[in-house]
Design an enzyme around this catalytic site. Structure first.
Site: not given
Length: 178
Positions: A32, A52
């Site tokens: 990210e 995740e």
């Protein structure tokens, strides 16, 4: 990776181009962070992913939004829903990274890109970056208006005048960042 702390504008985006140089794993938050950069260079041994989901979570630092805007919703869903890492070559093919280089030359290539960007007119770079980043998140009519406003700002800069004069005089421009 380069720090995102310096040069933040009103919309919390750095005004100058930001380069990520990824060597190793860029999973979850690391991926990210790279997505928040303007350029992503990767060592040939780098891995990218949004794992995740394997923890019962979803990306929470821009992964669902920046990744889908960068590589398209279908491929972003594949990476996010499955949580599998991909290698640098696959990341390049998807458009997740701009360039893949041998690990030994990663920082040299990142510095080479940084030098090329530093030689460009700063106001024009800033205006182009703002037009692209803001424009892709608003309707086309508003984005085109923003583009015109940014063209006017860039045109009024000293660097613009220097660039046009240098072109007419058939010489390399000497930009000052003003």
């Amino acid at each position: 990776m380069s720090s995102l702390a310096g040069g933040l504008g009103e919309n919390r985006q750095p005004k100058k181009p930001v380069i990520a140089a990824v060597n190793g794993l860029a999973l979850g938050g690391g991926c990210e962070l790279s997505l928040a950069c303007d350029f992503r260079l990767a060592a040939d041994s780098a891995k990218f992913g949004q794992p995740e989901i394997n923890l019962g979570l979803i990306p929470g630092a821009g992964g669902t939004q920046r990744l889908s805007r960068l590589i398209g919703a279908a491929k972003a869903k594949e990476l996010i829903f499955l949580g599998d890492p991909i290698d640098a070559a696959a990341a390049k093919k998807l458009g997740l990274v701009n360039q893949v280089v041998p690990a030994a030359s990663l920082m040299a290539e990142a510095k080479k890109l940084a030098r090329r960007l530093a030689a460009k007119p700063a106001v024009a770079l800033q205006m182009a970056k703002e037009a692209i980043n803001t424009g892709m998140n608003i309707d086309l009519a508003s984005a085109l208006l923003l583009e015109v406003q940014n063209v006017v700002t860039a045109f009024a800069s000293a660097d613009s005048q220097e660039g046009m004069t240098a072109f007419l005089e058939k010489r390399k421009p000497d930009f000052t960042g003003k």
